[in-house]
Design a protein around this motif. Structure first.
Motif, PDB file in Angstrom:
ATOM      1  N   PRO A  66       0.814  -1.220   0.000  1.00  0.00           N
ATOM      2  CA  PRO A  66       0.000   0.000   0.000  1.00  0.00           C
ATOM      3  C   PRO A  66       0.855   1.280   0.000  1.00  0.00           C
ATOM      4  CG  PRO A  66      -0.807  -1.532   1.661  1.00  0.00           C
ATOM      5  CD  PRO A  66       0.481  -2.085   1.147  1.00  0.00           C
ATOM      6  N   VAL A  67       2.009   1.217   0.625  1.00  0.00           N
ATOM      7  CA  VAL A  67       2.902   2.385   0.649  1.00  0.00           C
ATOM      8  C   VAL A  67       3.414   2.661  -0.761  1.00  0.00           C
ATOM      9  CG1 VAL A  67       5.022   3.354   1.619  1.00  0.00           C
ATOM     10  CG2 VAL A  67       3.561   1.892   3.039  1.00  0.00           C
ATOM     11  N   GLU A 111       3.580   6.146   8.487  1.00  0.00           N
ATOM     12  CA  GLU A 111       3.036   5.019   9.253  1.00  0.00           C
ATOM     13  C   GLU A 111       3.973   3.809   9.168  1.00  0.00           C
ATOM     14  OE1 GLU A 111      -0.464   1.942   8.374  1.00  0.00           O
ATOM     15  OE2 GLU A 111      -1.153   4.011   8.588  1.00  0.00           O
ATOM     16  N   ALA A 112       4.500   3.537   7.972  1.00  0.00           N
ATOM     17  CA  ALA A 112       5.430   2.412   7.801  1.00  0.00           C
ATOM     18  C   ALA A 112       6.716   2.658   8.571  1.00  0.00           C
ATOM     19  CB  ALA A 112       5.736   2.183   6.324  1.00  0.00           C
ATOM     20  N   GLY A 129       0.599   3.977  -2.953  1.00  0.00           N
ATOM     21  CA  GLY A 129       0.293   5.382  -2.666  1.00  0.00           C
ATOM     22  C   GLY A 129       1.313   6.318  -3.291  1.00  0.00           C
ATOM     23  N   ARG A 131       1.137   7.272   4.564  1.00  0.00           N
ATOM     24  CA  ARG A 131       1.469   5.839   4.514  1.00  0.00           C
ATOM     25  C   ARG A 131       2.952   5.598   4.785  1.00  0.00           C
ATOM     26  NH1 ARG A 131      -1.927   3.580  -0.703  1.00  0.00           N
ATOM     27  NH2 ARG A 131      -3.977   3.847   0.216  1.00  0.00           N
TER      28      ARG A 131
END
Length: 184
Positions: free
Chosen positions: A112-113, A165-166, A116, A162
């Motif tokens: 997902p990173v 967050e990672a 994005g 994202r």
């Protein structure tokens, strides 16, 4: 050698196998964590490249908004103008980066990173590429007015969140990334 010696040998061998298994397990986990952190560091670098392109796009649009009619006419009718070259460079870089991010193998938790960031690169490329190489002033003015900096900001904000967050999930301090030699 008595019957008790054979039991001790088997116990020693079992203990050695258990130790090797535990060492292997923790070794694989440590290597996986290191690979994840390395992937996050790479994605942070790509986020910074996207941010630089976003800032270039915004700076060109702001610069053109402040220009007089003569400078705008030059921009609109001369594909070799500096601002047009800057937009073309941003378009090319972001097209390449979006393609790389879409096809790059990353650990499943980081997909997902990467997606994005690919979306952000694509939107920046699309908006910067609106002008193209046209030398027809009316078309250039129309496309310039269509550049949507708000959508660029929105998609970048999501990608940035994202990445942050990672970085937090894998205990990676972004300041240490830059201290480690990541300079764009």
């Amino acid at each position: 050698m008595g019957p008790l010696a054979g039991v001790w040998i088997w116990l020693a061998l079992g203990f050695a196998v258990l130790l090797l298994g535990a060492a292997g397990y923790f070794g694989v986990r440590a290597l996986w964590a290191r690979a994840l952190r390395r992937s996050v560091v790479s994605l942070i670098g790509q986020r910074e490249a996207i941010l630089a392109s976003r800032r270039t796009l915004e700076a060109v649009v702001r610069h053109l908004a402040d220009e007089d009619d003569e400078a705008l006419e030059h921009f609109a009718t001369h594909p070799e103008s500096e601002d047009r070259k800057a937009l073309a460079e941003v378009t090319m870089r972001m097209e390449i980066l979006a393609g790389e991010l879409d096809t790059r193998p990353v650990p499943r938790t980081l997909v997902p990173v990467a997606e994005g960031l690919a979306d952000a690169a694509f939107v920046i490329s699309r908006e910067a590429g609106r002008i193209g190489e046209s030398a027809i002033a009316d078309e250039v003015y129309e496309e310039l007015a269509q550049i949507d900096l708000a959508s660029v900001a929105d998609v970048y904000r999501g990608a940035d969140a994202r990445v942050k967050e990672a970085a937090e999930r894998y205990h990676l301090d972004e300041a240490s990334v830059y201290g480690g030699g990541l300079y764009i």
